[in-house]
Write a protein that holds these residues in place. Structure first.
Motif, PDB file in Angstrom:
ATOM      1  N   LEU A 125      46.253  31.841  35.619  1.00  0.00           N
ATOM      2  CA  LEU A 125      47.321  32.996  35.145  1.00  0.00           C
ATOM      3  C   LEU A 125      46.759  34.334  34.614  1.00  0.00           C
ATOM      4  O   LEU A 125      47.254  35.162  34.712  1.00  0.00           O
ATOM      5  N   ARG A 126      45.396  34.012  33.802  1.00  0.00           N
ATOM      6  CA  ARG A 126      44.851  35.151  33.280  1.00  0.00           C
ATOM      7  C   ARG A 126      44.280  36.217  34.309  1.00  0.00           C
ATOM      8  O   ARG A 126      44.478  37.431  34.105  1.00  0.00           O
ATOM      9  N   SER A 127      44.008  35.587  35.503  1.00  0.00           N
ATOM     10  CA  SER A 127      43.556  36.748  36.587  1.00  0.00           C
ATOM     11  C   SER A 127      44.578  37.470  37.266  1.00  0.00           C
ATOM     12  O   SER A 127      44.577  38.602  37.820  1.00  0.00           O
ATOM     13  N   GLN A 128      45.961  36.743  37.128  1.00  0.00           N
ATOM     14  CA  GLN A 128      47.039  37.023  37.891  1.00  0.00           C
ATOM     15  C   GLN A 128      47.962  38.158  37.032  1.00  0.00           C
ATOM     16  O   GLN A 128      48.573  38.964  37.421  1.00  0.00           O
TER      17      GLN A 128
ATOM     18  N   LEU B 190      53.065  36.237  37.836  1.00  0.00           N
ATOM     19  CA  LEU B 190      52.491  35.082  37.985  1.00  0.00           C
ATOM     20  C   LEU B 190      53.285  34.427  39.443  1.00  0.00           C
ATOM     21  O   LEU B 190      53.968  34.400  40.006  1.00  0.00           O
ATOM     22  N   GLU B 191      52.181  33.861  39.948  1.00  0.00           N
ATOM     23  CA  GLU B 191      52.317  33.132  41.287  1.00  0.00           C
ATOM     24  C   GLU B 191      52.883  31.658  40.785  1.00  0.00           C
ATOM     25  O   GLU B 191      52.326  30.876  40.089  1.00  0.00           O
TER      26      GLU B 191
ATOM     27  N   GLY C  83      42.006  28.138  43.503  1.00  0.00           N
ATOM     28  CA  GLY C  83      42.753  28.976  42.615  1.00  0.00           C
ATOM     29  C   GLY C  83      43.136  30.300  43.521  1.00  0.00           C
ATOM     30  O   GLY C  83      43.655  31.306  42.978  1.00  0.00           O
ATOM     31  N   ASP C  84      42.670  30.464  44.678  1.00  0.00           N
ATOM     32  CA  ASP C  84      43.017  31.474  45.643  1.00  0.00           C
ATOM     33  C   ASP C  84      44.516  31.782  45.898  1.00  0.00           C
ATOM     34  O   ASP C  84      45.177  30.722  45.906  1.00  0.00           O
ATOM     35  N   ILE C  85      44.730  33.000  46.099  1.00  0.00           N
ATOM     36  CA  ILE C  85      46.027  33.130  46.337  1.00  0.00           C
ATOM     37  C   ILE C  85      46.406  32.826  47.915  1.00  0.00           C
ATOM     38  O   ILE C  85      45.509  33.279  48.727  1.00  0.00           O
ATOM     39  N   PRO C  86      47.428  32.025  48.132  1.00  0.00           N
ATOM     40  CA  PRO C  86      47.686  31.835  49.683  1.00  0.00           C
ATOM     41  C   PRO C  86      47.710  32.975  50.307  1.00  0.00           C
ATOM     42  O   PRO C  86      48.211  34.152  50.114  1.00  0.00           O
TER      43      PRO C  86
ATOM     44  N   ARG D 188      46.885  35.394  22.976  1.00  0.00           N
ATOM     45  CA  ARG D 188      47.007  36.803  23.630  1.00  0.00           C
ATOM     46  C   ARG D 188      47.887  36.715  24.945  1.00  0.00           C
ATOM     47  O   ARG D 188      48.750  37.547  24.858  1.00  0.00           O
ATOM     48  N   GLN D 189      47.192  35.944  25.730  1.00  0.00           N
ATOM     49  CA  GLN D 189      47.890  35.897  27.046  1.00  0.00           C
ATOM     50  C   GLN D 189      49.267  35.442  26.973  1.00  0.00           C
ATOM     51  O   GLN D 189      50.002  35.878  27.728  1.00  0.00           O
TER      52      GLN D 189
END
Length: 587
Positions: free
Chosen positions: A303-306, A310-311, A318-321, A376-377
């Motif tokens: 989620l932090r990388s997104q 939100l996906e 963890g990769d995006i489809p 924080r996130q």
């Protein structure tokens, strides 16, 4: 055991796994599904979806009867074959190592002669990896090795009657006798050298794997009602946990149809935030620690990388489809399409906000603490929830029509409820007054727009009289445990019920089978509104609907209790666990 086209009933499949992938074993002894190296890899054995797509067969050569069970407290399958001449036991294991998962795949099939003699035959015949490669026999080794693109399959055995390999398969035959021991094993790697362990080491690994599973089960802390069914469901969920990352797959398969008419065939070999939340709810209550921490950490890192986008689900790593494609396969019982990928990627589903916060709240309730970056996130997500709840979305059921779905709003209500609770426990800092005020606005909106006096029920979306079974989740969340929710339960059972089972929402009676998780949600909801005796009666009706070894699919056709949809389905098993926890007063 198979139809004229070579397909077995979905109900006939048992699952084995090693923390990275899952193999499905049919009642007739054929392994018809085996992705390698990972659960979301392209499968080397996929006869589940096309009669010509590969399998590993092992069975008596004459007529036989079958009894199956898992070795106590494990995901190692034991099958007793009885013929007119004798009995033999096959033990199927995806072996694990001394310190956890092996760095290669080790599919072991041990055969023990028990009484008399039994003529057995076996075959390893890989498919085309969804039409992407052509299997071939590598003759560069003294031991048989089959290759399909980057996948290597080494065949090892003990007293296994290996025949001279030829073509694209490896076969053998042998006869058991009282006290005899045999082994047929497939060792696999992908894009790397292929080890060929000593066969006795593989055989010893079966016993070690049983012990590893039993050690895990011994630490399973649940001691309430229906313990056997709860432990079996927890073990099944454990099969869906991807140990390299900590993610949790929604199911072990793709493209098993939700309807005999086809069209509703999806790939569930992904990690949904929603399913992760529900799974962690059940595993936390059962006293499991390692899996919960791994899944929470994996989710928050993703989620932090997104950021704010939100996906609803990701790949297990963890990769995006990356979209979908449809291999040229027939589908199970010729009910297509076969789908690699899931088109729900990129949808706005407001319920995901509630799922994220629910996971974190469960984690904190278990006695853990958050780190400053996570706090924080989450504060930023709570702020976003205060605004985004007013939007239309695709809903929990990932529909193409964006609407103001009531349960989507309640997902946002739950997110802000949990945000306030986290703040009160010193685990979140931010504009708590705003979060609380917006939480209450959502509450008012649902009571004003999501309730139908005509139906005496919460409805699917404003202006509709249609019903949605996912409202049951918000008896469990605590949104409403009073007369309105009790009345909604009655309306749902009246319109969507099929015996003890339940369809997902209005109109689905004509389109698909019943959704197993919904029926177990009903059990929990009945407890939440104070109707425990009814919940117990319903639970007693539902438990026998699992297959002979306790596995459940996504859906059940109520006319004959046949399985439909992907299997094993995590949501079905975790809903059973939560139902048992609710009845036992442990939720």
């Amino acid at each position: 055991m198979r139809d004229e086209d070579g397909f077995a009933d979905i109900r006939s499949y048992a699952a084995i796994g090693d923390g990275r992938t899952v193999a499905l074993v049919a009642l007739d002894g054929s392994i018809d599904w085996y992705p390698t190296p990972d659960l979301d890899s392209t499968p080397a054995f996929a006869r589940l979806l096309d009669a010509n797509e590969g399998f590993m067969a092992l069975a008596p050569t004459e007529e036989f009867s079958v009894e199956r069970r898992y070795a106590d407290g494990s995901n190692v399958l034991e099958t007793l074959y009885t013929t007119s001449s004798g009995t033999a036991r096959v033990t199927d294991s995806l072996n694990t190592g001394v310190a956890g998962r092996l760095p290669w795949g080790e599919l072991a099939r041990r055969i023990d002669g028990l009484t008399g003699t039994v003529d057995m035959a076996w075959s390893v015949a890989p498919g085309t990896c969804f039409g992407t490669a052509s299997p071939w026999l590598d003759r560069g080794s003294e031991d048989p090795v089959l290759r399909i693109d980057a996948v290597g399959l080494g065949i090892r055995g003990i007293n296994h009657g290996l025949k001279a390999p030829e073509g694209r398969s490896v076969d053998g035959a042998f006869t058991t006798s009282e006290g005899s021991r045999h082994l047929v094993a497939v060792v696999s790697t992908h894009g790397e050298p292929l080890p060929l362990p000593d066969p006795q080491t593989i055989d010893d690994g079966v016993d070690r794997t049983i012990l590893n599973w039993q050690t895990w089960s011994d630490n399973f802390a649940y001691d309430g009602d229906y313990r056997h069914a709860v432990l079996r469901s927890a073990l099944t969920l454990k099969l869906l946990l991807h140990s390299p990352s900590g993610s949790i797959a929604a199911a072990a398969t793709t493209s098993l149809p939700e309807s005999a008419e086809g069209g509703k065939n999806w790939d569930y070999r992904y990690a949904w935030v929603r399913d992760t939340a529900y799974t962690l709810h059940s595993l936390t209550r059962a006293g499991l620690r390692e899996e919960v921490h791994a899944a929470v950490s994996w989710m928050l890192k993703n989620l932090r990388s997104q950021g704010a986008d939100l996906e609803v689900f990701t790949r297990l790593n963890g990769d995006i489809p990356e979209g979908t494609h449809r291999p040229d396969l027939t589908g199970w019982r010729n009910i297509g399409p076969v789908v690699d990928g899931n088109p729900a990627a990129g949808q706005l589903q407001l319920g995901v906000f509630g799922d994220v916060f629910d996971i974190v709240w469960q984690y904190v309730q278990a006695g853990h603490v958050l780190d400053p970056a996570t706090m924080r996130q989450l504060a930023d997500l709570a702020d976003l929830t205060c605004d985004i709840w007013r939007r239309r979305d695709a809903g929990m059921w990932e529909l193409p029509e964006e609407r103001h779905y009531v349960t989507s709003k309640l997902g946002c209500w739950n997110a802000l409820r949990c945000a306030v609770l986290l703040s009160e426990h010193g685990q979140l800092q931010g504009p708590v007054e705003r979060w609380a005020a917006e939480r209450d606005r959502i509450n008012d909106w649902v009571h004003e727009n999501g309730w139908s006096e005509e139906r005496q029920s919460y409805v699917w979306y404003p202006g509709s009289t249609d019903l949605d079974a996912s409202i049951l989740l918000h008896a469990m969340s605590g949104f409403d445990t009073g007369p309105r929710m009790s009345s909604t339960i009655d309306a749902l059972r009246d319109e969507l019920g099929a015996g003890p089972l339940l369809h997902r929402y209005s109109g689905m009676q004509e389109e698909e089978a019943t959704f197993v998780a919904c029926a177990y949600w009903m059990v929990s909801a009945l407890v939440s509104v104070g109707r425990r005796d009814e919940a117990v009666d319903l639970m007693e009706e539902l438990l026998p609907l699992a297959n002979d070894v306790g596995i459940m699919s996504e859906m059940i056709e109520p006319s004959d209790n046949s399985f439909m949809g992907n299997v094993p389905q995590g949501l079905s098993h975790l809903a059973l666990i939560v139902a048992a926890l609710s009845i036992s007063g442990k939720s």
